[in-house]
Design an enzyme around this catalytic site. Structure first.
Site, PDB file in Angstrom:
ATOM      1  CD  GLN A   1      29.779  91.734 -20.616  1.00  0.00           C
ATOM      2  OE1 GLN A   1      29.820  90.521 -20.463  1.00  0.00           O
ATOM      3  NE2 GLN A   1      30.422  92.354 -21.595  1.00  0.00           N
TER       4      GLN A   1
ATOM      5  NE  ARG B   1      42.001  90.206 -29.249  1.00  0.00           N
ATOM      6  CZ  ARG B   1      41.814  90.248 -30.555  1.00  0.00           C
ATOM      7  NH1 ARG B   1      42.162  89.204 -31.297  1.00  0.00           N
ATOM      8  NH2 ARG B   1      41.306  91.319 -31.143  1.00  0.00           N
TER       9      ARG B   1
ATOM     10  CE1 TYR C   1      27.064  86.551 -25.105  1.00  0.00           C
ATOM     11  CE2 TYR C   1      26.435  86.744 -22.808  1.00  0.00           C
ATOM     12  CZ  TYR C   1      27.351  86.356 -23.757  1.00  0.00           C
ATOM     13  OH  TYR C   1      28.529  85.771 -23.386  1.00  0.00           O
TER      14      TYR C   1
END
Length: 391
Positions: free
Chosen positions: A98, A345, A168
């Site tokens: 990423q 998760r 971001y």
């Protein structure tokens, strides 16, 4: 119906199946270098059957780190990144990096470098002012994306995921409330999207078909002035028309303004406060601080309805993200026309979940979406109920 466990192509890369370990910040690089602990973290889901595991978060420049422990991709980190890629490949999985610039999500005080964003703004993270990126900054940062992409490809990474969400840097230009510029980078969406499109084009031109290039984009930021679903869809259509990307991973929420919009479920305010420095800890426990971590009800595949709008409007491959925990949900994603499913998760809790679902040993994961994993990003991201055992 497409089989989620069958091999598939992501651009020029062959994946053993259509499951993706989504980027979840690892907290295992205390000195900004690849560690054995980081490798073990990604070996667990690789051994557990995922098609692609994603390393997060890899900064393209020092001021683009979220904080000082983050890896900056460069010549001094290339060897460690190559060691990580080799280890994942030996388990039969592919590896993504990423790649991004944190922009206003960067902690300038921690980094020791001034943070930059689309427009000048106060930072709740560093208690400093974030500066508006100059033309020189944007040229330098675009080149930094290109250089980082080349290092990662040379290190053996299969996929480059460009971070265009969560407030971001590239996302901060897209959000009308964060981008108040009056120059060619501000105003209508086609102008606010120039930087992200410029980065995608430059990276693709640099790496060609040596790696897949994808982007994480937003279905909605969840705050006034952020990227809305309509903005996100129009932006995705621009990216598709440009033709530089192999897939989009559809995400949501803002690390700066509304993180729980991404996660849903319980908001672990007390655990987060305990993990913060004293001043921030105090602020987290005030009514304002508690309001920052809003609670949204959890439901399986909570982004599906919004993502279906993107699926109907786009022809390019899409990755469905957001609370995917059950085999039936993965199969529904395939029936809906999504090419890949991304899980976060659920794989923190059970890194071998994909293998167990594929083998018929389980039909759903054990994650209860308590979100107590979120505050562990400062001490090594993990499910509090599970400890990594690489052996």
């Amino acid at each position: 119906m497409t089989d989620v466990f069958a091999a598939a192509d992501l651009g020029p890369v062959r994946l053993r199946n259509r499951t993706v370990k989504a980027a979840t910040f690892e907290g295992r690089t205390p000195h900004g270098q690849v560690t054995d602990e980081l490798i073990d973290y990604h070996l667990a889901p690789a051994r557990g059957g995922v098609g692609l595991t994603t390393v997060a978060y890899l900064a393209v420049a020092p001021e683009g780190r979220t904080h000082r422990e983050v890896i900056v991709v460069g010549e001094d980190t290339r060897a460690g990144l190559a060691r990580l890629a080799d280890a994942v490949h030996q388990e039969g999985a592919a590896i993504a990096g990423q790649v991004g610039h944190a922009g206003p999500v960067a902690n300038g005080r921690s980094n020791g470098v001034r943070a930059v964003a689309a427009s000048r703004m106060p930072s709740p993270l560093s208690m400093q002012l974030v500066g508006a990126a100059t033309e020189r900054d944007l040229t330098r940062i675009t080149r930094a994306y290109v250089a980082a992409a080349r290092v990662l490809v040379d290190a053996g990474f299969d996929v480059l995921e460009l971070h265009m969400a969560h407030s971001y840097l590239l996302s901060s230009f897209l959000a009308p409330g964060l981008n108040r510029r009056a120059d060619r980078w501000g105003g209508p969406l086609v102008s606010r999207a120039k930087l992200a499109r410029q980065v995608a084009r430059a990276v693709r031109e640099e790496v060609g078909d040596a790696a897949a290039v994808t982007a994480k984009t937003s279905l909605g930021d969840g705050f006034r002035g952020g990227v809305t679903t309509d903005i996100g869809l129009e932006f995705a259509q621009l990216l598709e028309a440009d033709g530089h990307l192999d897939a989009l991973q559809l995400s949501g929420g803002s690390s700066l303004m509304n993180p729980m919009y991404l996660f849903r479920g319980e908001a672990p305010v007390n655990e987060f406060a305990d993990a913060m420095p004293p001043l921030v800890r105090w602020g987290m426990r005030t009514p304002v601080g508690r309001g920052f971590l809003k609670e949204y009800p959890f439901e399986e595949a909570y982004f599906r309805d919004k993502a279906l709008r993107f699926r109907d409007a786009l022809s390019m491959p899409l990755m469905l993200l957001g609370g995917i925990n059950r085999l039936a949900t993965m199969q529904q994603a395939m029936a809906d026309g999504f090419e890949y499913v991304a899980m976060g998760r659920a794989l923190l809790r059970e890194p071998d979940l994909v293998q167990r679902l594929r083998d018929g040993a389980a039909t759903e994961g054990a994650c209860i979406h308590c979100n107590r994993c979120m505050p562990t990003i400062y001490s090594g991201t993990r499910c509090p109920e599970w400890v990594v055992d690489p052996l």
